[in-house]
Design a protein around this motif. Structure first.
Motif, PDB file in Angstrom:
ATOM      1  N   LEU A   1       0.850  -1.183   0.000  1.00  0.00           N
ATOM      2  CA  LEU A   1       0.000   0.000   0.000  1.00  0.00           C
ATOM      3  C   LEU A   1       0.888   1.236   0.000  1.00  0.00           C
ATOM      4  O   LEU A   1       1.699   1.426   0.900  1.00  0.00           O
ATOM      5  N   ARG A   2       0.743   2.071  -0.995  1.00  0.00           N
ATOM      6  CA  ARG A   2       1.519   3.305  -1.077  1.00  0.00           C
ATOM      7  C   ARG A   2       0.562   4.478  -0.903  1.00  0.00           C
ATOM      8  O   ARG A   2       0.133   5.104  -1.871  1.00  0.00           O
ATOM      9  N   ALA A   3       0.249   4.730   0.344  1.00  0.00           N
ATOM     10  CA  ALA A   3      -0.704   5.792   0.678  1.00  0.00           C
ATOM     11  C   ALA A   3      -0.002   6.828   1.543  1.00  0.00           C
ATOM     12  O   ALA A   3      -0.139   6.846   2.757  1.00  0.00           O
ATOM     13  N   GLY A   4       0.771   7.683   0.892  1.00  0.00           N
ATOM     14  CA  GLY A   4       1.529   8.675   1.641  1.00  0.00           C
ATOM     15  C   GLY A   4       0.756   9.924   1.983  1.00  0.00           C
ATOM     16  O   GLY A   4       1.285  10.836   2.609  1.00  0.00           O
ATOM     17  N   SER A   5      -0.504   9.993   1.571  1.00  0.00           N
ATOM     18  CA  SER A   5      -1.340  11.154   1.862  1.00  0.00           C
ATOM     19  C   SER A   5      -2.784  10.680   1.992  1.00  0.00           C
ATOM     20  O   SER A   5      -3.150   9.597   1.500  1.00  0.00           O
ATOM     21  N   PRO A   6      -3.647  11.471   2.638  1.00  0.00           N
ATOM     22  CA  PRO A   6      -5.057  11.076   2.713  1.00  0.00           C
ATOM     23  C   PRO A   6      -5.694  10.873   1.340  1.00  0.00           C
ATOM     24  O   PRO A   6      -6.503   9.960   1.163  1.00  0.00           O
ATOM     25  N   ALA A   7      -5.320  11.704   0.369  1.00  0.00           N
ATOM     26  CA  ALA A   7      -5.920  11.567  -0.966  1.00  0.00           C
ATOM     27  C   ALA A   7      -5.573  10.214  -1.585  1.00  0.00           C
ATOM     28  O   ALA A   7      -6.439   9.533  -2.166  1.00  0.00           O
ATOM     29  N   SER A   8      -4.319   9.796  -1.476  1.00  0.00           N
ATOM     30  CA  SER A   8      -3.933   8.507  -2.043  1.00  0.00           C
ATOM     31  C   SER A   8      -4.529   7.359  -1.237  1.00  0.00           C
ATOM     32  O   SER A   8      -4.851   6.299  -1.800  1.00  0.00           O
ATOM     33  N   ALA A   9      -4.682   7.547   0.068  1.00  0.00           N
ATOM     34  CA  ALA A   9      -5.327   6.515   0.887  1.00  0.00           C
ATOM     35  C   ALA A   9      -6.775   6.314   0.464  1.00  0.00           C
ATOM     36  O   ALA A   9      -7.257   5.179   0.362  1.00  0.00           O
ATOM     37  N   VAL A  10      -7.463   7.413   0.204  1.00  0.00           N
ATOM     38  CA  VAL A  10      -8.861   7.318  -0.244  1.00  0.00           C
ATOM     39  C   VAL A  10      -8.943   6.606  -1.583  1.00  0.00           C
ATOM     40  O   VAL A  10      -9.811   5.759  -1.812  1.00  0.00           O
ATOM     41  N   ARG A  11      -8.027   6.935  -2.495  1.00  0.00           N
ATOM     42  CA  ARG A  11      -8.036   6.265  -3.804  1.00  0.00           C
ATOM     43  C   ARG A  11      -7.794   4.765  -3.666  1.00  0.00           C
ATOM     44  O   ARG A  11      -8.309   3.971  -4.448  1.00  0.00           O
ATOM     45  N   ALA A  12      -7.024   4.379  -2.649  1.00  0.00           N
ATOM     46  CA  ALA A  12      -6.750   2.954  -2.432  1.00  0.00           C
ATOM     47  C   ALA A  12      -7.900   2.234  -1.746  1.00  0.00           C
ATOM     48  O   ALA A  12      -7.876   1.009  -1.640  1.00  0.00           O
ATOM     49  N   GLY A  13      -8.904   2.987  -1.259  1.00  0.00           N
ATOM     50  CA  GLY A  13     -10.061   2.369  -0.626  1.00  0.00           C
ATOM     51  C   GLY A  13     -10.077   2.459   0.882  1.00  0.00           C
ATOM     52  O   GLY A  13     -10.851   1.745   1.530  1.00  0.00           O
ATOM     53  N   LEU A  14      -9.237   3.342   1.478  1.00  0.00           N
ATOM     54  CA  LEU A  14      -9.253   3.536   2.917  1.00  0.00           C
ATOM     55  C   LEU A  14     -10.143   4.723   3.281  1.00  0.00           C
ATOM     56  O   LEU A  14     -10.217   5.707   2.530  1.00  0.00           O
ATOM     57  N   ALA A  15     -10.814   4.627   4.413  1.00  0.00           N
ATOM     58  CA  ALA A  15     -11.661   5.716   4.912  1.00  0.00           C
ATOM     59  C   ALA A  15     -11.408   5.866   6.401  1.00  0.00           C
ATOM     60  O   ALA A  15     -11.302   4.869   7.116  1.00  0.00           O
ATOM     61  N   LEU A  16     -11.305   7.118   6.865  1.00  0.00           N
ATOM     62  CA  LEU A  16     -11.035   7.391   8.276  1.00  0.00           C
ATOM     63  C   LEU A  16     -12.165   8.218   8.877  1.00  0.00           C
ATOM     64  O   LEU A  16     -12.510   9.288   8.352  1.00  0.00           O
ATOM     65  N   VAL A  17     -12.742   7.727   9.989  1.00  0.00           N
ATOM     66  CA  VAL A  17     -13.644   8.517  10.822  1.00  0.00           C
ATOM     67  C   VAL A  17     -12.811   8.992  12.005  1.00  0.00           C
ATOM     68  O   VAL A  17     -12.497   8.214  12.902  1.00  0.00           O
ATOM     69  N   PRO A  18     -12.389  10.269  12.026  1.00  0.00           N
ATOM     70  CA  PRO A  18     -11.413  10.726  13.017  1.00  0.00           C
ATOM     71  C   PRO A  18     -12.036  10.957  14.380  1.00  0.00           C
ATOM     72  O   PRO A  18     -13.258  11.078  14.529  1.00  0.00           O
ATOM     73  N   GLU A  19     -11.174  11.057  15.378  1.00  0.00           N
ATOM     74  CA  GLU A  19     -11.625  11.281  16.751  1.00  0.00           C
ATOM     75  C   GLU A  19     -12.274  12.650  16.904  1.00  0.00           C
ATOM     76  O   GLU A  19     -13.302  12.787  17.575  1.00  0.00           O
ATOM     77  N   SER A  20     -11.702  13.665  16.277  1.00  0.00           N
ATOM     78  CA  SER A  20     -12.226  15.018  16.386  1.00  0.00           C
ATOM     79  C   SER A  20     -13.087  15.324  15.176  1.00  0.00           C
ATOM     80  O   SER A  20     -12.597  15.744  14.132  1.00  0.00           O
ATOM     81  N   ARG A  21     -14.376  15.083  15.307  1.00  0.00           N
ATOM     82  CA  ARG A  21     -15.265  15.259  14.159  1.00  0.00           C
ATOM     83  C   ARG A  21     -15.348  16.725  13.729  1.00  0.00           C
ATOM     84  O   ARG A  21     -15.459  17.027  12.543  1.00  0.00           O
ATOM     85  N   LYS A  22     -15.277  17.664  14.683  1.00  0.00           N
ATOM     86  CA  LYS A  22     -15.453  19.069  14.332  1.00  0.00           C
ATOM     87  C   LYS A  22     -14.218  19.641  13.646  1.00  0.00           C
ATOM     88  O   LYS A  22     -14.332  20.488  12.760  1.00  0.00           O
ATOM     89  N   GLU A  23     -13.043  19.199  14.055  1.00  0.00           N
ATOM     90  CA  GLU A  23     -11.823  19.754  13.487  1.00  0.00           C
ATOM     91  C   GLU A  23     -11.378  19.021  12.229  1.00  0.00           C
ATOM     92  O   GLU A  23     -10.767  19.611  11.343  1.00  0.00           O
ATOM     93  N   GLN A  24     -11.679  17.724  12.120  1.00  0.00           N
ATOM     94  CA  GLN A  24     -11.133  16.925  11.023  1.00  0.00           C
ATOM     95  C   GLN A  24     -12.182  16.245  10.157  1.00  0.00           C
ATOM     96  O   GLN A  24     -11.888  15.905   9.012  1.00  0.00           O
ATOM     97  N   GLY A  25     -13.389  16.049  10.680  1.00  0.00           N
ATOM     98  CA  GLY A  25     -14.351  15.235   9.957  1.00  0.00           C
ATOM     99  C   GLY A  25     -15.415  15.982   9.197  1.00  0.00           C
ATOM    100  O   GLY A  25     -16.003  15.441   8.263  1.00  0.00           O
ATOM    101  N   LEU A  26     -15.680  17.255   9.575  1.00  0.00           N
ATOM    102  CA  LEU A  26     -16.820  17.969   9.008  1.00  0.00           C
ATOM    103  C   LEU A  26     -16.456  19.401   8.647  1.00  0.00           C
ATOM    104  O   LEU A  26     -15.499  19.967   9.170  1.00  0.00           O
ATOM    105  N   MET A  27     -17.272  19.988   7.757  1.00  0.00           N
ATOM    106  CA  MET A  27     -17.235  21.419   7.474  1.00  0.00           C
ATOM    107  C   MET A  27     -18.483  22.009   8.093  1.00  0.00           C
ATOM    108  O   MET A  27     -19.576  21.935   7.536  1.00  0.00           O
TER     109      MET A  27
END
Length: 498
Positions: free
Chosen positions: A319-345
């Protein structure tokens, strides 16, 4: 505990918003010297009732009395003047100010137009000492760990002459030692005759610290209970109105097949050195550990969100996922601990947040109708409560916000590995069960799930296997079908295998 007249009385509180009634004749009575727990599912009306008490929102109907006298709370300033202090779960500290400046913001000692800094720091030090905090009052809040920020918020309430102190999920970011300090402070404040309103979803905390509990459901008060003579099952039943059990791993056979995700090694110097973790398609693997054990760092490293040495295979291939964008393209998804700072707009609508990853466009360019077609069925399946799909997601309760974070990945599709970091933080019992049912449904489609949680009972109930992390290393793997929670907890605390 004083059993005399009520310190606080809220009668017939009604608060309407477009499309919903948040409080529908809610009642709350708290005695002097009492620790009174306020319970209810997300969306039950707790947050709105607290905001009305704080003066930041005004009720459409009802009255509030302090020591038997009616009060009009038209603003947060009038709430403070009435002796009411609220410590919110999402801390409202000013991050670029010092601890002392935050503690006495708005009522700092002054000589004319000049702040008496030495006196301000002395008073701030006294307040910090009350909560057992040992960090300096000159520290900038932004530079403090989350637990220290939480203690700062509690200390701030002590700098005012508050007769009623509301604590909204104070333990959500605290470790066991810090929580003990908070409980000691709560008991000492109650002994002084102050009234504490304690909001938590953790039944063990309620049973330990509470004198009485008021339960809200659908905006109404459904019961007031004496905690000492009431079992937690009774309180949970009152909250949800029906028996709802989480999906338990003991009801499922072991997951077979080759691993989809193989964590050969993930290393962050001085913080993390983990190896040998495998997750099969359809499997939920839990990550247990104390605060700072490395669970969040591991998930962020896998998602390419922190600098790390990562040796990982996905379906047998590196797995060559050096950034969130490449991780998403590889099929990874993260629900982060801090929803307000990292998960939502937070300022954007529910639908735009839920559909943004599905349509792959900047959220402000997202066609609302097309986004709604992708997001609406998922939001309905997750039971997200909102008054309108155009409602800003920041206006939802914490539990509903967390569901929207999960919804944006489900709406996108193509997720192969789901990384969950404290997904039920701040959620009530019913919302937790709903979320875990949805996670299990995703696993049943072949998704590999890696779940980090500080709630060991949730891991043993919902994970097929549990890894324990201790001081940055994975020290043991357990099958919750055959291993007791006590045995796993021993390893979590000591780092030693039984």
């Amino acid at each position: 505990m004083d059993t005399g007249p009520d310190r606080l009385t809220m009668r017939g509180i009604v608060k309407r918003f477009p499309g919903t009634v948040a409080n529908d004749g809610a009642e709350l009575s708290v005695r002097a010297g009492e620790v009174h727990c306020l319970l209810g599912e997300n969306g039950a009306g707790k947050s709105t009732l607290v905001k009305i008490l704080a003066g930041s929102q005004q009720p459409d109907e009802g009255e509030i009395l302090i020591d038997g006298a009616p009060v009009a709370l038209h603003s947060p300033q009038s709430g403070l003047a009435a002796g009411i202090a609220v410590i919110y779960q999402e801390l409202d500290l000013v991050p670029d100010l010092t601890v002392a400046q935050n503690l006495l913001l708005g009522h700092a000692p002054a000589f004319g137009p000049f702040v008496r800094r030495a006196e301000r720091e002395r008073r701030a030090r006294q307040a910090l000492d009350r909560v057992g905090a040992d960090f300096p009052v000159t520290a900038t809040v932004r530079d403090l760990p989350i637990a220290a920020q939480q203690l700062t918020a509690i200390a701030r309430a002590l700098t005012s002459d508050a007769r009623v102190i509301v604590m909204d999920e104070p333990s959500a970011t605290l470790g066991e030692n810090d929580l003990r300090k908070v409980f000691d402070v709560v008991r000492s404040l109650a002994a002084e005759g102050r009234s504490i309103i304690y909001i938590s979803h953790r039944m063990d905390e309620i049973m330990e610290i509470g004198d009485r509990a008021t339960v809200l459901r659908d905006g109404r008060t459904v019961g007031v209970f004496d905690v000492a003579s009431t079992g937690p099952d009774t309180l949970v039943s009152a909250m949800i109105g029906e028996a709802r059990e989480p999906a338990g791993s003991d009801q499922r056979p072991p997951v077979a097949g080759d691993p989809l995700l193989c964590v050969d090694r993930v290393r962050v110097p001085g913080l993390l050195d983990v190896s040998g973790i495998e997750v099969r398609p359809g499997e939920v693997v839990g990550l247990a550990g104390l605060g700072g054990a490395g669970r969040t760092t591991l998930l962020r490293a896998l998602f390419g969100d922190v600098k790390a040495t990562v040796e990982v295979r996905l379906d047998g291939r590196p797995l060559r996922a050096g950034s969130p964008a490449s991780a998403v393209r590889a099929g990874l998804a993260l629900v982060p601990e801090s929803r307000k700072e990292q998960g939502l707009m937070l300022g954007l609508s529910v639908v735009r947040n839920a559909a943004v990853t599905a349509l792959g466009r900047p959220p402000w360019l997202l066609p609302h109708r097309r986004g709604a077609r992708r997001a609406d069925p998922v939001l309905a399946d997750l039971g997200v409560r909102f008054s309108s799909p155009h409602q800003p997601v920041g206006k939802l309760s914490g539990g509903n916000q967390q569901k929207v974070v999960l919804a944006k990945w489900i709406a996108r599709g193509g997720v192969r590995v789901l990384l969950l970091d404290e997904p039920t933080r701040g959620l009530d019992v019913g919302a937790k069960a709903d979320l875990y049912r949805q996670v299990r449904a995703l696993a049943d489609t072949g998704v590999a799930v890696l779940l980090a949680s500080s709630e060991l009972n949730e891991l043993t109930a919902n994970a097929d296997g549990v890894w324990v992390l201790y001081e940055g290393r994975n020290v043991g793997f357990f099958d919750p079908r055959t291993t007791s929670e006590t045995t796993i907890a021993h390893t979590v605390i000591t780092g030693a295998m039984p």
